[in-house]
Design an enzyme around this catalytic site. Structure first.
Site, PDB file in Angstrom:
ATOM      1  N   ASP A 554     -29.488   4.993   8.811  1.00  0.00           N
ATOM      2  CA  ASP A 554     -28.714   4.523   9.941  1.00  0.00           C
ATOM      3  C   ASP A 554     -29.313   3.197  10.427  1.00  0.00           C
ATOM      4  OD1 ASP A 554     -26.740   5.069  12.176  1.00  0.00           O
ATOM      5  OD2 ASP A 554     -28.584   4.973  13.341  1.00  0.00           O
ATOM      6  N   GLU A 583     -27.041   0.947   6.541  1.00  0.00           N
ATOM      7  CA  GLU A 583     -26.132   0.053   7.258  1.00  0.00           C
ATOM      8  C   GLU A 583     -26.858  -1.253   7.585  1.00  0.00           C
ATOM      9  OE1 GLU A 583     -23.427   2.851  10.064  1.00  0.00           O
ATOM     10  OE2 GLU A 583     -25.553   2.806  10.582  1.00  0.00           O
TER      11      GLU A 583
END
Length: 838
Positions: A554, A583
């Site tokens: 994340d 990400e």
């Protein structure tokens, strides 16, 4: 009067009263530099205003430099507001990395052209360009959207700098990095910097000498010249070699007759373990001894399985209690650790061997799901006690109206890697509420709410392993979604990290305030060696103990490239076939690991360029290729793994059109005036494009069976009604599920779709709104035609040999040979043709 106050300092500290100043501490960031925020901003300040007290000895700083001025009011955000947020804003009285800060606001001098001239103090800085007062529109180096930070090196003592951005020509220059493009401005000191007499908020103080090892461990306080005293906290100085512990034995170690503990807390003056057990009314105490590199250690000649414990530290005049951040088990409220024998948690058939298979990451076809969402609906066919639990992913033989559900559906579909949303222990305040889990509390502990017995950590661990084992037996790999970028609670008495080593694990400014780069409270300070080590140790723990096959990070954009390289190399050293991706953006702070930073690392990043080209904007009505035929060039870039854009190898591109964030693919398509049949075609076109592109395909779980969230674009806490896999919709969408299975099989059969070597795809001429390409394979020669328009199109085929219809959006596909030089393709369809060899 000041002398009297100073004379009493030692008495105050000895009485433990100095803790009241820890709310506004000073920070020792090296042996010879202290960073301090003044309790009250001041206009005139000198090094001699400060005195550092080390026990009863004192040092007077020899110099200072301003690191931040008092904040200024900020104007409202407007669409045309362009700002240069970054690190030099603080030196000018602004806010660090604030996209709405007026301190570095640019002036529009012509339509789309903005300029700014400033006098900036000496230093090494980083910044970006932001428009609209937020990070929604931001640009980095080379005016790349969401790109890497721009670096600026300002010589001593200061320099006038001019910045020019031209959104019309897509260029950005400054007078230091591009003196041939922008002339150095002529401005008087203070003219643009603001008020003639700015108030200082924080400074860096240089000491007359470096502190020695003994002094670093003594209590220190700083007098700031106004009879106020601030505790000096060891912060960046803890990154020095003497505080780096290299071994992998932090936490507890268990044998049949002995339990040992080790914890890293170099700032503690004492440490102990407080243990408790339901069968004993008196707690057991183990006094720990200080060892090397700031590690405290101790043991008890007892096997303490089943006991709970906390560490108790005396730090900066305060008693602190913390769970063990390295422990593998905890109480449901996450405040205490639990001693378990991990070997006793292995389910039948569990192997402690690691896979050593060499495998290209592009072999993966990733399918994303959430433990609870996948089986909580009764139509899943999973037994009631297991619905929404780890065990729900272990049950086989489940069906809805004769169609496979749950684990059997994953096997039937043909995907290879199951990306599971966070199941590391998260915010105990949500233990009984629905939540995705992007708020980790203890990283080595599996989340207990997915256990059939949340109060029993042994059951939780065993059932987590049972889930992983069942997926492995089904031929599926397990990728864990990890959220190392921040924690919840963010700090204070409920944060085990903050209580173990205050102000070390998270990014803070010189006032000790958390930097909210994640958008949810704090940000892990990954450059610090023992922080980087913790993440590395945690990743390796999950691979070794739980046999995970990879990690999805994340907000990996929050981390430095050095950290990502360190972690990925550590993972690949023991699992060369691992999957590792994340990400490449943040929750509002600076991007340190943007698209392109991963080049050559065997790390994948989500290709949002490809996603946006296919679907259009995330949550609004703006459309993309799959409903309009627009964005042809961006779609072509995605198909070849973006090797001409930000990757070296296709494996660095995670290709997708939707994920758990934002509108599901079906909810996005619902925004358009399409018939049910055209919606299904568009959904298949999107999925097939991802599967027939080079890179790593990533599929949001559920669109192929009609999954919808009712238009909720951020359903992280919306509960089962929004997030569940409604298996009762599968009969209606059996055709889209079946065609998705077909395209997965095509990807598996034709190795050139999975190659990690660019160059095997050749685009051919196609009418407007259509992408067509040729691919040569050991399986033959193929042409893929993607029609993103609402019209039938004709595509000229290469070569003279006859072609055979290989696959379209239709489920039942009978190979049909034809010799025409053109092929008509229906609206919103994908067509695969195979050349017929002689």
């Amino acid at each position: 009067m000041q002398c009297a106050a100073i004379a009493s300092l030692g008495l105050l500290y000895g009485m433990g009263l100095a803790q009241i100043s820890e709310h506004n501490p000073a920070f020792l960031d090296s042996r010879s530099e202290i960073r301090v925020a003044l309790p009250t901003p001041r206009s005139n300040i000198e090094p001699s205003d400060f005195i550092l007290w080390i026990g009863k000895n004192k040092l007077t700083p020899v110099s200072l430099r301003v690191t931040e001025y008092a904040k200024r009011p900020t104007s409202p955000a407007t669409p045309d507001k362009v700002v240069l947020p970054g690190t030099f804003a603080a030196a000018l009285g602004g806010n660090v990395w604030d996209p709405n800060d007026d301190t570095t606001r640019m002036t529009q001098v012509a339509p789309g052209v903005y300029e700014l001239a400033l006098i900036i103090p000496e230093g090494e800085y980083e910044f970006k360009i932001a428009r609209g007062g937020s990070w929604a529109q931001n640009w980095g180096a080379n005016l790349k959207q969401d790109g890497q930070n721009i670096k600026l090196s300002v010589p001593s003592p200061e320099k006038a700098v001019k910045f020019v951005v031209d959104f019309n020509s897509n260029t950005f220059f400054d007078s230091i990095n591009n003196p041939d493009k922008v002339a150095q401005p002529t401005i008087a000191k203070g003219q643009i910097q603001g008020e003639p007499e700015r108030k200082v908020r924080s400074v860096a103080l240089t000491l007359p000498r470096a502190l020695n090892n003994k002094e670093l461990l003594e209590p220190m306080m700083l007098s700031n010249g106004t009879f106020e005293y601030q505790t000096v906290v060891l912060r960046e100085v803890l990154s020095e070699p003497q505080f780096i512990y290299p071994k992998n034995d932090l936490g507890y170690t268990l044998s049949k007759t002995k339990t040992s503990f080790k914890v890293w807390s170099p700032v503690a003056t004492s440490a102990k373990v407080i243990l408790s057990h339901p069968d004993y009314h008196i707690p057991l105490l183990i006094e720990l001894e200080r060892g090397t590199a700031g590690v405290w250690y101790g043991s008890k000649n007892l096997n303490l399985v089943g006991w709970t414990y906390q560490y108790q530290f005396e730090t900066y005049g305060k008693t602190r209690l913390a769970a063990d951040i390295y422990a593998p088990a905890a109480t449901p409220d996450s405040t205490k650790s639990v001693i378990v024998d991990l070997s006793a948690t292995d389910p039948p058939g569990w192997s402690r061997k690691l896979s050593k298979i060499e495998r290209s990451q592009t072999e993966s076809i990733i399918y994303e799901l959430h433990v609870r969402d996948f089986t909580i609906n009764p139509a899943s066919g999973v037994k009631q006690a297991w619905r929404g639990k780890y065990l729900g992913l272990t049950q086989t033989g489940t069906k809805y109206k004769g169609l496979p559900t749950g684990l059997d559906y994953l096997k039937w579909l043909g995907v290879t890697d199951i990306h599971i949303l966070p199941f590391q222990n998260f915010n105990p305040d949500h233990s009984t509420n629905y939540n995705w889990g992007y708020e980790t509390t203890l990283f080595n502990v599996p989340e207990e709410q997915y256990s059939t017995n949340p109060a029993n950590p042994v059951t939780t661990i065993r059932e987590t392993k049972q889930m992983i084992l069942a997926l492995h037996k089904a031929g599926l790999r397990v990728v864990q979604d990890v959220v190392y970028n921040h924690t919840v609670p963010t700090n204070g008495t409920r944060s085990a990290f903050d209580e173990t080593v205050p102000y070390y694990y998270f990014r803070t400014n010189d006032a000790g305030e958390l930097l909210n780069e994640s958008g949810v409270g704090n940000a892990l300070h990954d450059e610090r060696p023992m922080v980087r080590k913790f993440v590395r140790d945690s990743l390796l723990f999950w691979i070794n103990e739980y046999k995970l096959d990879g990690f999805r990070f994340d907000l990996i954009g929050m981390f430095t490239p050095e950290s990502v390289k360190d972690w990925s190399e550590a993972v690949y050293a023991i699992r060369p076939d691992a999957t590792f991706y994340g990400e490449p953006w943040t929750g509002g702070g600076p991007v340190r690991f943007a698209k392109g930073a991963q080049k050559g690392m065997k790390v994948g990043v989500f290709n949002d360029d490809f996603r946006n080209a296919l679907r259009g904007e995330l949550d609004g009505p703006s459309a993309g290729f799959i409903t309009t035929g627009k964005n042809i060039e961006a779609v072509k870039q995605g198909i070849i793994g973006s090797v001409d854009s930000f990757t070296i190898h296709p494996s660095e591109s995670i290709n997708y059109v939707s994920a758990h964030d934002n509108l599901t693919l079906n909810d996005k398509l619902a925004l358009f005036n399409l018939s049910p049949e055209l919606k299904k075609r568009a959904q298949t076109l999107a999925t097939a494009t991802v599967l027939l592109s080079q890179g790593i395909p990533f599929l949001e779980g559920g669109p192929e069976i009609g999954r919808t969230k009712g238009g909720n674009h951020n359903s992280y806490n919306a509960g089962d009604s929004a997030n569940q896999f409604d298996w009762s919709r599968m009969p209606e969408f059996e055709d889209t599920a079946a065609i998705t299975k077909k395209f997965i099989a095509i990807r598996k059969r034709i190795p050139e779709f999975r190659t990690n070597k660019p160059g095997s795809i050749l685009f051919i001429d196609a009418p407007e709104g259509v992408v067509a390409y040729r691919i040569r394979s050991v399986e033959g020669e193929f042409v893929v035609i993607l029609n993103g328009t609402l019209e039938q199109k004709s595509v000229s085929l290469p070569g003279t040999m006859p072609w055979q219809l290989y696959q379209t959006n239709e489920i039942a596909q009978t190979p049909r040979e034809f010799s025409q030089s053109t092929r008509k393709v229906a609206p919103l369809t994908v067509t695969v043709l195979a050349m017929v060899s002689g």
